[in-house]
Design a protein around this motif. Structure first.
Motif, PDB file in Angstrom:
ATOM      1  N   GLU A   7       2.827   6.747 -32.313  1.00 52.98           N
ATOM      2  CA  GLU A   7       2.556   5.318 -32.143  1.00 52.98           C
ATOM      3  C   GLU A   7       3.064   4.825 -30.791  1.00 52.98           C
ATOM      4  O   GLU A   7       2.367   4.082 -30.104  1.00 52.98           O
ATOM      5  CB  GLU A   7       3.252   4.518 -33.248  1.00 52.98           C
ATOM      6  CG  GLU A   7       2.324   4.034 -34.310  1.00 52.98           C
ATOM      7  CD  GLU A   7       3.038   3.189 -35.332  1.00 52.98           C
ATOM      8  OE1 GLU A   7       2.569   2.070 -35.565  1.00 52.98           O
ATOM      9  OE2 GLU A   7       4.051   3.655 -35.883  1.00 52.98           O
ATOM     10  N   TRP A  10       0.762   6.082 -27.915  1.00 53.17           N
ATOM     11  CA  TRP A  10      -0.636   6.074 -28.325  1.00 53.17           C
ATOM     12  C   TRP A  10      -1.598   6.142 -27.153  1.00 53.17           C
ATOM     13  O   TRP A  10      -2.625   6.802 -27.221  1.00 53.17           O
ATOM     14  CB  TRP A  10      -0.960   4.884 -29.211  1.00 53.17           C
ATOM     15  CG  TRP A  10      -2.335   4.997 -29.777  1.00 53.17           C
ATOM     16  CD1 TRP A  10      -3.383   4.179 -29.540  1.00 53.17           C
ATOM     17  CD2 TRP A  10      -2.829   6.017 -30.657  1.00 53.17           C
ATOM     18  NE1 TRP A  10      -4.501   4.623 -30.213  1.00 53.17           N
ATOM     19  CE2 TRP A  10      -4.174   5.755 -30.908  1.00 53.17           C
ATOM     20  CE3 TRP A  10      -2.252   7.136 -31.245  1.00 53.17           C
ATOM     21  CZ2 TRP A  10      -4.955   6.558 -31.729  1.00 53.17           C
ATOM     22  CZ3 TRP A  10      -3.041   7.945 -32.064  1.00 53.17           C
ATOM     23  CH2 TRP A  10      -4.367   7.638 -32.303  1.00 53.17           C
ATOM     24  N   LYS A  11      -1.274   5.484 -26.049  1.00 49.63           N
ATOM     25  CA  LYS A  11      -2.203   5.514 -24.910  1.00 49.63           C
ATOM     26  C   LYS A  11      -2.415   6.945 -24.425  1.00 49.63           C
ATOM     27  O   LYS A  11      -3.522   7.322 -24.081  1.00 49.63           O
ATOM     28  CB  LYS A  11      -1.699   4.623 -23.782  1.00 49.63           C
ATOM     29  CG  LYS A  11      -1.858   3.163 -24.098  1.00 49.63           C
ATOM     30  CD  LYS A  11      -1.463   2.288 -22.939  1.00 49.63           C
ATOM     31  CE  LYS A  11      -1.638   0.837 -23.340  1.00 49.63           C
ATOM     32  NZ  LYS A  11      -1.328  -0.060 -22.250  1.00 49.63           N
ATOM     33  N   LYS A  14      -4.345   8.956 -27.289  1.00 49.51           N
ATOM     34  CA  LYS A  14      -5.709   8.500 -27.537  1.00 49.51           C
ATOM     35  C   LYS A  14      -6.743   9.542 -27.112  1.00 49.51           C
ATOM     36  O   LYS A  14      -7.677   9.838 -27.852  1.00 49.51           O
ATOM     37  CB  LYS A  14      -5.899   7.193 -26.774  1.00 49.51           C
ATOM     38  CG  LYS A  14      -7.145   6.455 -27.074  1.00 49.51           C
ATOM     39  CD  LYS A  14      -7.050   5.097 -26.385  1.00 49.51           C
ATOM     40  CE  LYS A  14      -8.351   4.730 -25.780  1.00 49.51           C
ATOM     41  NZ  LYS A  14      -8.376   3.407 -25.198  1.00 49.51           N
ATOM     42  N   ALA A  17      -6.868  12.364 -29.543  1.00 50.13           N
ATOM     43  CA  ALA A  17      -7.546  11.951 -30.781  1.00 50.13           C
ATOM     44  C   ALA A  17      -9.062  11.958 -30.580  1.00 50.13           C
ATOM     45  O   ALA A  17      -9.811  12.392 -31.459  1.00 50.13           O
ATOM     46  CB  ALA A  17      -7.066  10.575 -31.224  1.00 50.13           C
ATOM     47  N   LEU A  18      -9.513  11.500 -29.427  1.00 49.02           N
ATOM     48  CA  LEU A  18     -10.951  11.495 -29.148  1.00 49.02           C
ATOM     49  C   LEU A  18     -11.507  12.912 -29.052  1.00 49.02           C
ATOM     50  O   LEU A  18     -12.637  13.168 -29.458  1.00 49.02           O
ATOM     51  CB  LEU A  18     -11.245  10.710 -27.869  1.00 49.02           C
ATOM     52  CG  LEU A  18     -11.092   9.198 -27.982  1.00 49.02           C
ATOM     53  CD1 LEU A  18     -11.164   8.556 -26.607  1.00 49.02           C
ATOM     54  CD2 LEU A  18     -12.140   8.606 -28.915  1.00 49.02           C
ATOM     55  N   ASN A  26     -14.208   4.893 -28.593  1.00 51.17           N
ATOM     56  CA  ASN A  26     -13.022   4.296 -27.990  1.00 51.17           C
ATOM     57  C   ASN A  26     -12.560   3.094 -28.800  1.00 51.17           C
ATOM     58  O   ASN A  26     -11.360   2.885 -28.965  1.00 51.17           O
ATOM     59  CB  ASN A  26     -13.295   3.869 -26.546  1.00 51.17           C
ATOM     60  CG  ASN A  26     -13.216   5.021 -25.581  1.00 51.17           C
ATOM     61  OD1 ASN A  26     -12.387   5.911 -25.733  1.00 51.17           O
ATOM     62  ND2 ASN A  26     -14.073   5.008 -24.586  1.00 51.17           N
ATOM     63  N   VAL A  29     -10.616   4.148 -31.877  1.00 51.48           N
ATOM     64  CA  VAL A  29      -9.276   4.604 -31.544  1.00 51.48           C
ATOM     65  C   VAL A  29      -8.402   3.412 -31.124  1.00 51.48           C
ATOM     66  O   VAL A  29      -7.227   3.347 -31.459  1.00 51.48           O
ATOM     67  CB  VAL A  29      -9.328   5.699 -30.461  1.00 51.48           C
ATOM     68  CG1 VAL A  29      -7.948   6.140 -30.056  1.00 51.48           C
ATOM     69  CG2 VAL A  29     -10.112   6.897 -30.978  1.00 51.48           C
ATOM     70  N   ASP A  30      -9.004   2.448 -30.425  1.00 52.05           N
ATOM     71  CA  ASP A  30      -8.248   1.251 -30.052  1.00 52.05           C
ATOM     72  C   ASP A  30      -7.842   0.441 -31.275  1.00 52.05           C
ATOM     73  O   ASP A  30      -6.730  -0.062 -31.348  1.00 52.05           O
ATOM     74  CB  ASP A  30      -9.056   0.372 -29.101  1.00 52.05           C
ATOM     75  CG  ASP A  30      -9.150   0.959 -27.702  1.00 52.05           C
ATOM     76  OD1 ASP A  30      -8.338   1.841 -27.355  1.00 52.05           O
ATOM     77  OD2 ASP A  30     -10.059   0.537 -26.960  1.00 52.05           O
ATOM     78  N   ALA A  33      -4.980   2.035 -32.910  1.00 46.95           N
ATOM     79  CA  ALA A  33      -3.801   1.736 -32.084  1.00 46.95           C
ATOM     80  C   ALA A  33      -2.538   2.445 -32.553  1.00 46.95           C
ATOM     81  O   ALA A  33      -1.470   1.868 -32.585  1.00 46.95           O
ATOM     82  CB  ALA A  33      -3.580   0.232 -32.008  1.00 46.95           C
ATOM     83  N   GLY A  34      -2.672   3.683 -32.942  1.00 48.18           N
ATOM     84  CA  GLY A  34      -1.506   4.453 -33.333  1.00 48.18           C
ATOM     85  C   GLY A  34      -1.108   4.310 -34.786  1.00 48.18           C
ATOM     86  O   GLY A  34      -0.216   4.996 -35.248  1.00 48.18           O
ATOM     87  N   LEU A  39      -6.127   4.977 -38.589  1.00 49.65           N
ATOM     88  CA  LEU A  39      -6.806   6.171 -38.067  1.00 49.65           C
ATOM     89  C   LEU A  39      -7.440   6.961 -39.190  1.00 49.65           C
ATOM     90  O   LEU A  39      -8.603   7.373 -39.093  1.00 49.65           O
ATOM     91  CB  LEU A  39      -5.819   7.046 -37.283  1.00 49.65           C
ATOM     92  CG  LEU A  39      -6.398   8.316 -36.657  1.00 49.65           C
ATOM     93  CD1 LEU A  39      -7.509   7.980 -35.664  1.00 49.65           C
ATOM     94  CD2 LEU A  39      -5.301   9.116 -35.983  1.00 49.65           C
TER      95      LEU A  39
END
Length: 65
Positions: A7, A10-11, A14, A17-18, A26, A29-30, A33-34, A39
């Motif tokens: 968390e 997360w940036k 990300k 995860a993608l 996107n 995933v945004d 946000a962790g 998710l």
């Protein structure tokens, strides 16, 4: 890595995860946000899989990070 660290980073996570879940956008995933539960929900929706399977995939993702 525990979920609190994911968390917090997360940036950076990300992109991973993608790569893991190519059907996620996107925006998906945004929105997550962790948040683990968000998710899991997005993966479940996009892939049409059971919640347990989505949770298993997220747990694997977490253990690899």
């Amino acid at each position: 890595m525990n979920w609190d660290r994911i968390e917090g980073n997360w940036k950076q996570m990300k992109g991973e995860a993608l790569k893991q879940w190519g059907k996620l956008t996107n925006d998906d995933v945004d929105v997550a946000a962790g948040g683990r539960e968000k998710l899991v929900g997005r993966i479940q929706e996009r892939y049409g899989i059971a919640r347990e399977e989505a949770e298993r995939q997220v747990d694997e993702f977490t253990s690899r990070m």
